[in-house]
Structures are given as structure tokens and as C-alpha cells.
Design an enzyme around this catalytic site. Structure first.
Site, PDB file in Angstrom:
ATOM      1  N   ARG A   1       0.843  -1.206   0.000  1.00 15.94           N
ATOM      2  CA  ARG A   1       0.000   0.000   0.000  1.00 15.94           C
ATOM      3  C   ARG A   1       0.870   1.245   0.000  1.00 15.94           C
ATOM      4  O   ARG A   1       2.026   1.208   0.422  1.00 15.94           O
ATOM      5  CB  ARG A   1      -0.893   0.014   1.241  1.00 15.94           C
ATOM      6  CG  ARG A   1      -2.023  -0.993   1.172  1.00 15.94           C
ATOM      7  CD  ARG A   1      -2.895  -0.945   2.401  1.00 15.94           C
ATOM      8  NE  ARG A   1      -2.139  -1.181   3.635  1.00 15.94           N
ATOM      9  CZ  ARG A   1      -1.940  -0.289   4.586  1.00 15.94           C
ATOM     10  NH1 ARG A   1      -2.446   0.923   4.467  1.00 15.94           N
ATOM     11  NH2 ARG A   1      -1.258  -0.587   5.666  1.00 15.94           N
TER      12      ARG A   1
ATOM     13  N   ARG B   1      -0.009   9.009   4.914  1.00 17.45           N
ATOM     14  CA  ARG B   1      -1.303   9.466   5.428  1.00 17.45           C
ATOM     15  C   ARG B   1      -1.541  10.884   4.903  1.00 17.45           C
ATOM     16  O   ARG B   1      -0.675  11.754   5.099  1.00 17.45           O
ATOM     17  CB  ARG B   1      -1.287   9.513   6.949  1.00 17.45           C
ATOM     18  CG  ARG B   1      -1.257   8.145   7.560  1.00 17.45           C
ATOM     19  CD  ARG B   1      -1.303   8.271   9.064  1.00 17.45           C
ATOM     20  NE  ARG B   1      -1.059   6.963   9.660  1.00 17.45           N
ATOM     21  CZ  ARG B   1      -0.664   6.779  10.900  1.00 17.45           C
ATOM     22  NH1 ARG B   1      -0.475   7.808  11.695  1.00 17.45           N
ATOM     23  NH2 ARG B   1      -0.470   5.569  11.359  1.00 17.45           N
TER      24      ARG B   1
ATOM     25  N   ARG C   1      17.206 -11.084  11.669  1.00 17.00           N
ATOM     26  CA  ARG C   1      18.058  -9.945  11.992  1.00 17.00           C
ATOM     27  C   ARG C   1      18.088  -9.840  13.512  1.00 17.00           C
ATOM     28  O   ARG C   1      17.092 -10.124  14.187  1.00 17.00           O
ATOM     29  CB  ARG C   1      17.492  -8.633  11.423  1.00 17.00           C
ATOM     30  CG  ARG C   1      17.427  -8.605   9.932  1.00 17.00           C
ATOM     31  CD  ARG C   1      18.784  -8.559   9.286  1.00 17.00           C
ATOM     32  NE  ARG C   1      19.406  -7.248   9.400  1.00 17.00           N
ATOM     33  CZ  ARG C   1      20.627  -6.978   8.932  1.00 17.00           C
ATOM     34  NH1 ARG C   1      21.345  -7.942   8.352  1.00 17.00           N
ATOM     35  NH2 ARG C   1      21.139  -5.768   9.041  1.00 17.00           N
TER      36      ARG C   1
ATOM     37  N   ARG D   1      18.095   3.647  14.797  1.00 17.29           N
ATOM     38  CA  ARG D   1      17.269   4.552  15.597  1.00 17.29           C
ATOM     39  C   ARG D   1      17.902   4.761  16.964  1.00 17.29           C
ATOM     40  O   ARG D   1      18.776   3.988  17.386  1.00 17.29           O
ATOM     41  CB  ARG D   1      15.844   4.052  15.722  1.00 17.29           C
ATOM     42  CG  ARG D   1      15.691   2.711  16.372  1.00 17.29           C
ATOM     43  CD  ARG D   1      14.224   2.317  16.485  1.00 17.29           C
ATOM     44  NE  ARG D   1      14.074   1.053  17.166  1.00 17.29           N
ATOM     45  CZ  ARG D   1      12.924   0.546  17.572  1.00 17.29           C
ATOM     46  NH1 ARG D   1      11.804   1.199  17.366  1.00 17.29           N
ATOM     47  NH2 ARG D   1      12.876  -0.615  18.192  1.00 17.29           N
TER      48      ARG D   1
ATOM     49  N   GLU E   1      20.642   2.053  18.403  1.00 19.22           N
ATOM     50  CA  GLU E   1      20.277   0.696  17.981  1.00 19.22           C
ATOM     51  C   GLU E   1      20.834   0.393  16.593  1.00 19.22           C
ATOM     52  O   GLU E   1      20.655   1.168  15.668  1.00 19.22           O
ATOM     53  CB  GLU E   1      18.743   0.610  17.978  1.00 19.22           C
ATOM     54  CG  GLU E   1      18.196  -0.749  17.673  1.00 19.22           C
ATOM     55  CD  GLU E   1      16.669  -0.797  17.847  1.00 19.22           C
ATOM     56  OE1 GLU E   1      16.126  -0.144  18.762  1.00 19.22           O
ATOM     57  OE2 GLU E   1      16.023  -1.479  17.043  1.00 19.22           O
TER      58      GLU E   1
ATOM     59  N   TYR F   1       6.938 -12.131  12.787  1.00 15.69           N
ATOM     60  CA  TYR F   1       7.019 -10.935  13.623  1.00 15.69           C
ATOM     61  C   TYR F   1       5.627 -10.716  14.202  1.00 15.69           C
ATOM     62  O   TYR F   1       4.659 -10.558  13.461  1.00 15.69           O
ATOM     63  CB  TYR F   1       7.465  -9.674  12.841  1.00 15.69           C
ATOM     64  CG  TYR F   1       7.449  -8.511  13.798  1.00 15.69           C
ATOM     65  CD1 TYR F   1       8.542  -8.259  14.616  1.00 15.69           C
ATOM     66  CD2 TYR F   1       6.297  -7.749  13.991  1.00 15.69           C
ATOM     67  CE1 TYR F   1       8.501  -7.262  15.581  1.00 15.69           C
ATOM     68  CE2 TYR F   1       6.243  -6.762  14.951  1.00 15.69           C
ATOM     69  CZ  TYR F   1       7.349  -6.519  15.743  1.00 15.69           C
ATOM     70  OH  TYR F   1       7.311  -5.552  16.708  1.00 15.69           O
TER      71      TYR F   1
ATOM     72  N   ASP G   1       3.498  -8.467  17.268  1.00 14.70           N
ATOM     73  CA  ASP G   1       3.487  -7.514  18.373  1.00 14.70           C
ATOM     74  C   ASP G   1       2.909  -8.175  19.622  1.00 14.70           C
ATOM     75  O   ASP G   1       2.293  -9.240  19.546  1.00 14.70           O
ATOM     76  CB  ASP G   1       2.675  -6.272  17.985  1.00 14.70           C
ATOM     77  CG  ASP G   1       3.541  -5.224  17.279  1.00 14.70           C
ATOM     78  OD1 ASP G   1       4.744  -5.140  17.596  1.00 14.70           O
ATOM     79  OD2 ASP G   1       3.012  -4.494  16.424  1.00 14.70           O
TER      80      ASP G   1
HETATM   81  C1  LIG Z   1      13.230  -4.458  18.749  1.00 15.35           C
HETATM   82  C2  LIG Z   1      11.792  -4.866  18.988  1.00 15.35           C
HETATM   83  C3  LIG Z   1      10.876  -3.934  19.395  1.00 15.35           C
HETATM   84  C4  LIG Z   1       9.554  -4.319  19.624  1.00 15.35           C
HETATM   85  N1  LIG Z   1       8.659  -3.351  19.986  1.00 15.35           N
HETATM   86  C5  LIG Z   1       7.370  -3.695  20.186  1.00 15.35           C
HETATM   87  C6  LIG Z   1       6.418  -2.695  20.528  1.00 15.35           C
HETATM   88  O1  LIG Z   1       6.727  -1.506  20.633  1.00 15.35           O
HETATM   89  N2  LIG Z   1       5.135  -3.094  20.714  1.00 15.35           N
HETATM   90  C7  LIG Z   1       4.742  -4.410  20.599  1.00 15.35           C
HETATM   91  O2  LIG Z   1       3.560  -4.714  20.794  1.00 15.35           O
HETATM   92  N3  LIG Z   1       5.635  -5.375  20.303  1.00 15.35           N
HETATM   93  C8  LIG Z   1       6.941  -5.051  20.087  1.00 15.35           C
HETATM   94  N4  LIG Z   1       7.853  -6.026  19.770  1.00 15.35           N
HETATM   95  C9  LIG Z   1       7.397  -7.454  19.723  1.00 15.35           C
HETATM   96  C10 LIG Z   1       7.518  -8.181  21.090  1.00 15.35           C
HETATM   97  O3  LIG Z   1       8.856  -8.168  21.526  1.00 15.35           O
HETATM   98  C11 LIG Z   1       6.978  -9.615  20.918  1.00 15.35           C
HETATM   99  O4  LIG Z   1       5.620  -9.558  20.589  1.00 15.35           O
HETATM  100  C12 LIG Z   1       7.101 -10.509  22.158  1.00 15.35           C
HETATM  101  O5  LIG Z   1       8.386 -10.493  22.701  1.00 15.35           O
HETATM  102  C13 LIG Z   1       6.739 -11.946  21.794  1.00 15.35           C
HETATM  103  O6  LIG Z   1       6.642 -12.751  22.962  1.00 15.35           O
HETATM  104  P1  LIG Z   1       6.995 -14.298  22.931  1.00 15.35           P
HETATM  105  O7  LIG Z   1       6.664 -14.827  24.270  1.00 15.35           O
HETATM  106  O8  LIG Z   1       6.351 -14.948  21.748  1.00 15.35           O
HETATM  107  O9  LIG Z   1       8.563 -14.348  22.640  1.00 15.35           O
HETATM  108  P2  LIG Z   1       9.814 -13.877  23.515  1.00 15.35           P
HETATM  109  O10 LIG Z   1       9.515 -12.609  24.209  1.00 15.35           O
HETATM  110  O11 LIG Z   1      10.998 -13.908  22.618  1.00 15.35           O
HETATM  111  O12 LIG Z   1       9.965 -15.010  24.626  1.00 15.35           O
HETATM  112  C14 LIG Z   1      10.518 -16.289  24.345  1.00 15.35           C
HETATM  113  C15 LIG Z   1      11.276 -16.751  25.575  1.00 15.35           C
HETATM  114  O13 LIG Z   1      11.645 -18.121  25.394  1.00 15.35           O
HETATM  115  C16 LIG Z   1      12.921 -18.326  25.969  1.00 15.35           C
HETATM  116  N5  LIG Z   1      13.473 -19.531  25.335  1.00 15.35           N
HETATM  117  C17 LIG Z   1      13.651 -19.760  24.018  1.00 15.35           C
HETATM  118  N6  LIG Z   1      14.130 -21.006  23.811  1.00 15.35           N
HETATM  119  C18 LIG Z   1      14.276 -21.587  25.036  1.00 15.35           C
HETATM  120  C19 LIG Z   1      14.711 -22.865  25.486  1.00 15.35           C
HETATM  121  N7  LIG Z   1      15.087 -23.843  24.644  1.00 15.35           N
HETATM  122  N8  LIG Z   1      14.729 -23.099  26.817  1.00 15.35           N
HETATM  123  C20 LIG Z   1      14.349 -22.165  27.707  1.00 15.35           C
HETATM  124  N9  LIG Z   1      13.913 -20.936  27.324  1.00 15.35           N
HETATM  125  C21 LIG Z   1      13.862 -20.643  26.010  1.00 15.35           C
HETATM  126  C22 LIG Z   1      13.661 -17.045  25.662  1.00 15.35           C
HETATM  127  O14 LIG Z   1      14.744 -16.860  26.551  1.00 15.35           O
HETATM  128  C23 LIG Z   1      12.566 -15.989  25.834  1.00 15.35           C
HETATM  129  O15 LIG Z   1      12.560 -15.480  27.149  1.00 15.35           O
HETATM  130  C24 LIG Z   1       9.156  -5.664  19.475  1.00 15.35           C
HETATM  131  C25 LIG Z   1      10.089  -6.604  19.060  1.00 15.35           C
HETATM  132  C26 LIG Z   1      11.382  -6.204  18.767  1.00 15.35           C
HETATM  133  C27 LIG Z   1      12.325  -7.222  18.204  1.00 15.35           C
END
Ligand SMILES: Cc1cc2nc3c(=O)[nH]c(=O)nc-3n(C[C@H](O)[C@H](O)[C@H](O)COP(=O)(O)OP(=O)(O)OC[C@H]3O[C@@H](n4cnc5c(N)ncnc54)[C@H](O)[C@@H]3O)c2cc1C
Length: 381
Positions: A172, A176, A248, A278, A299, A347, A349
Site C-alpha cells: 500500500r 497518510r 536480523r 534509531r 540501535e 514478527y 506484536d
Molecule cells: C526491537 C523490537 C521492538 C519491539 N517493539 C514492540 C512494541 O513496541 N510493541 C509491541 O507490541 N511489540 C513489540 N515487539 C514485539 C515483542 O517483543 C513480541 O511480541 C514478544 O516479545 C513476543 O513474545 P513471545 O513470548 O512470543 O517471545 P519472547 O519474548 O521472545 O519469549 C521467548 C522466551 O523463550 C525463551 N526460550 C527460548 N528457547 C528456550 C529454550 N530452549 N529453553 C528455555 N527458554 C527458552 C527465551 O529466553 C525468551 O525469554 C518488538 C520486538 C522487537 C524485536
């Protein structure tokens, strides 16, 4: 039932919360890190007292009322509107590209309808069948905006030239035609008063839930449990038999200062010559607190190698083919489910992983109680 949940991010924590209340079970939550909350982990910095977002700035946003009501059960949220700025080779502008950006960038004072016509005229209409991200951007916004806003930033963030990325990334027109500079379109947006880690700690607090930090869960451990919910990287779970999925990673250079360093929570730097993508100043996420000192994070982004934290899935064509192979293996599992950003290589949120974990735990509990086969993945996979 003896249940293991691997990962104490939002995916694992919401699952633990729902399952501990939904059935008679003992749950062990494993995390290889020394803290809970995964990449959303926040921690008060000892030197400055500022609430630090350890893995990059996180702003909560959602239009899903169920998710918003759910997270508000665990903490108070303060309103927060994410207004990002961009330092480009041509100067500083407001993001996402909106009417103010256009008028300031081109030195004009166009109204919405006039700006639409103007943008039509600067787009490169000789590109009739855009193949790449570069073609698509040139067709939509023309060379000047493409070079100032997209080119350098994309190369730094993804390590790939926009001409080598598919046109589908920019489906898209990313503009805005009004003065709305709220980064997100979501109805509900906010920052939790005590940080994200406090929410996760409360989600995990239940007599049926035991937490094992600093403990990496290996696939061999599956036999110790009746069911395992895995939220870590799916390629790692299978010992990278088909190779490593491309991610990444981001890394931060920390700078401590006095007063106000940026004047804004986040500023993007789009020029390729500037090494960081950033800069974030975390105290601006908690304007209700007072801090004389400040913490600033520069970053940068690079390809993830062994030992790096996977952040953004690259989802190139070879990655997608490799993912299919892992999904095929996973679909044969009867005692393991995969959920969350790493286990499904998307990815997502925070609101998306919370919604998925809420729906998935309901679907899993319902299948279990009716004696049906329990799901391996959330419904969207
Ligand atoms: C730079 C960045 C900025 C972001 N900003 C935003 C934002 O502003 N707003 C938003 O809504 N979302 C944001 N996000 C997205 C957000 O980080 C994710 O939605 C969220 O972390 C996903 O949760 P999760 O539990 O799926 O994964 P994770 O938070 O990655 O949790 C997975 C966990 O599993 C553990 N793990 C993995 N493998 C093993 C293993 N074999 N044994 C034991 N432990 C293990 C890891 O240590 C980790 O603690 C951002 C992401 C990034 C990369």
C-alpha cells in the site's frame, strides 16, 4: 497432568495463566535467561532509576478489546502515543509520512486532496510492473522521498538493498494524507506503570506454576512431561536439521547523560552513513516519573549468527521453504505444541501474541476435556 512451558515471554506466561486455572495440572515454566518476560523485559536501572526496556523500546497497542481488558487486569496503563521522528539526509521530519512530512519536505502547504494529486505526479509512472521494493517505492512516492526515507534505512535494518526485496513488502502507499502522526492505528495504546515484567510476574503467580530460570529446555526433556508448549525457536528445537532460519538481530550502544537528550522517545536515522537505525530515550515512555539523568540507546542491526538473539524474522524465500520443513516435522508431534513469535517464525506484536495465547489455551483445553486431539499450532498457522 505434568506440563512444561518453554519460555516466559508473553506467549508462555499467558498460557501458564490460563492452563493453571483451566485444569488440574502442575506446570513448569523454563527460561534460559535469568529473568522472565522474554524480549519485553523491563527493569529499573540502578544508576538512573529509569525503567529500561532491555531488548528495545516496547509500546503496547491493540484494537482488540478482549486483549486490552485482559492486560489491564494485571497493571495500570498510562496513555502513550508513539510519535516517531526521522532524521533524513534532507533534515528532520515526522513519521509515518503524513501531510506535515510532505508539506515540510517539499516546502508546500497542500491540503489532503491537493497532496494526493501531487504525490501522484511525483511517483514514477514509467514503472508499470514493479518487481522490487525499490520499484514499488519509486512508483508510489518518487525518487526523492524513496532515497530520504526508505533506501538507507532498509539497507541498515535488513542488510539488503531494496532492489533485492520483493515489491509485495510495500503493498500500500505508505502515506497518510492528514496530520495524524500517531505511529499506530490501534484504538488502545499505553505503557504499563510498573513495566512489562511486573505483568508477566503476575501472570505466572499461581501455586500450580513453578518457574525455572537459567534453564535451557532440550527436546530430550519432552519425555518427562505429559505435554510441552514450546515458545522458543522452532529450528533450534529440531537441532537445526534443515539449517538456521534467517533473523536480523539488534544490539544497543548505551549512553548515560543528564537532562533531555533527544526530546522524544524514538528518533529514526535514515541515512546509510549513520551507523545506527534509531535512537531511543527510555525515560520519555514514563512522563509521569521524574529523572534528572537519562539513558539513551543507539540501535544497530545485523544478521543473526549462532549465539545472537533472534529479533526480526527475515522470511526470505529460502527461509519460508525451510520453515515448511520444520512445520511438517512439528505437525507429527502429539505431545508438543508450538506458539509465539519464535516457534512460528513470525514478527508479532505483544497484543498479537497475547491474543493468540488466549485463543490457543482455550482451544487446547477444550480439545483436552472432550478427548479430541490437541492442536499443535495456533489456528492461523
Ligand atoms: C526491537 C523490537 C521492538 C519491539 N517493539 C514492540 C512494541 O513496541 N510493541 C509491541 O507490541 N511489540 C513489540 N515487539 C514485539 C515483542 O517483543 C513480541 O511480541 C514478544 O516479545 C513476543 O513474545 P513471545 O513470548 O512470543 O517471545 P519472547 O519474548 O521472545 O519469549 C521467548 C522466551 O523463550 C525463551 N526460550 C527460548 N528457547 C528456550 C529454550 N530452549 N529453553 C528455555 N527458554 C527458552 C527465551 O529466553 C525468551 O525469554 C518488538 C520486538 C522487537 C524485536
Amino acid at each position: 497432568m505434568k506440563i512444561a512451558i518453554v519460555g516466559s515471554g508473553f506467549s508462555g506466561a499467558v498460557l501458564a495463566h490460563k492452563l493453571s486455572r483451566g485444569m488440574d495440572c502442575s506446570i513448569t515454566v523454563f527460561d534460559e535467561r535469568h529473568h522472565v518476560a522474554g524480549n519485553c523485559h523491563t527493569e529499573r536501572d540502578v544508576a538512573t532509576g529509569i525503567m529500561e526496556h532491555k531488548y528495545g523500546p516496547h509500546i503496547f497497542h491493540t484494537s482488540n478489546r478482549k486483549v486490552w481488558d485482559f492486560v489491564n487486569e494485571f497493571t495500570k496503563f498510562h496513555p502513550c502515543v508513539n510519535r516517531v521522528k526521522a532524521v533524513t539526509p534532507r533534515g528532520l521530519f515526522t513519521l509515518p509520512i503524513n501531510l506535515l512530512t510532505i508539506n515540510q519536505f517539499f516546502g508546500k502547504s497542500l491540503r489532503p486532496a491537493e497532496a494526493k494529486v501531487f504525490i501522484e505526479t511525483i511517483g514514477d509512472k514509467s514503472i508499470t510492473n514493479p518487481q522490487s521494493f525499490e520499484d514499488q517505492a519509486l512508483r508510489f512516492v518518487g525518487r526523492e522521498m524513496y532515497e530520504n526515507f526508505f533506501l538507507g534505512y532498509t539497507i541498515k535494518q535488513w542488510g539488503v538493498h531494496p532492489r533485492d526485496l520483493p515489491a509485495s513488502i510495500l503493498q500500500r502507499l505508505p502515506i497518510r494524507f492528514n496530520y495524524d502522526d500517531n505511529y499506530y492505528n490501534s484504538i488502545y495504546q499505553g505503557i504499563p506503570e510498573e513495566g512489562y515484567t511486573a505483568i508477566v510476574e503476575r501472570l505466572l503467580k499461581h501455586p500450580r506454576v513453578e518457574l525455572k530460570l537459567n534453564t535451557k529446555f532440550e527436546r530430550a526433556g519432552v519425555s518427562d512431561f505429559d505435554h510441552v508448549f514450546f515458545t522458543g525457536p522452532i529450528d533450534e528445537f529440531y537441532g537445526h536439521v534443515y539449517g538456521r532460519l534467517g533473523y536480523r538481530t539488534v544490539y544497543f550502544e548505551r549512553h548515560e547523560d543528564i537532562g533531555d537528550y533527544l526530546g522524544n522517545p524514538v528518533i529514526n536515522y535514515t541515512a546509510q552513513e549513520v551507523p545506527y537505525t534509531r535512537v531511543a530515550e527510555h525515560k520519555h515512555f514514563t512522563p509521569w516519573e521524574n529523572h534528572d539523568k537519562t539513558l539513551v540507546f543507539f540501535e544497530r542491526s545485523k544478521f543473526t549468527e549462532a549465539g545472537d538473539i533472534p529479533y526480526y524474522p527475515m522470511r526470505r524465500e529460502p527461509d519460508k521453504a525451510m520453515l515448511e520443513q520444520y512445520l511438517t516435522l512439528a505437525r507429527q508431534e502429539s505431545k508438543v505444541s508450538f506458539i509465539g513469535r519464535l516457534a512460528t517464525y513470525r514478527y508479532l506484536d505483544m497484543h498479537a501474541v497475547i491474543a493468540e495465547a488466549l485463543d490457543f489455551s482455550e482451544a487446547w483445553l477444550s480439545a483436552k476435556s472432550s478427548g479430541q486431539k490437541t492442536p499443535v499450532f495456533p489456528a492461523s498457522i
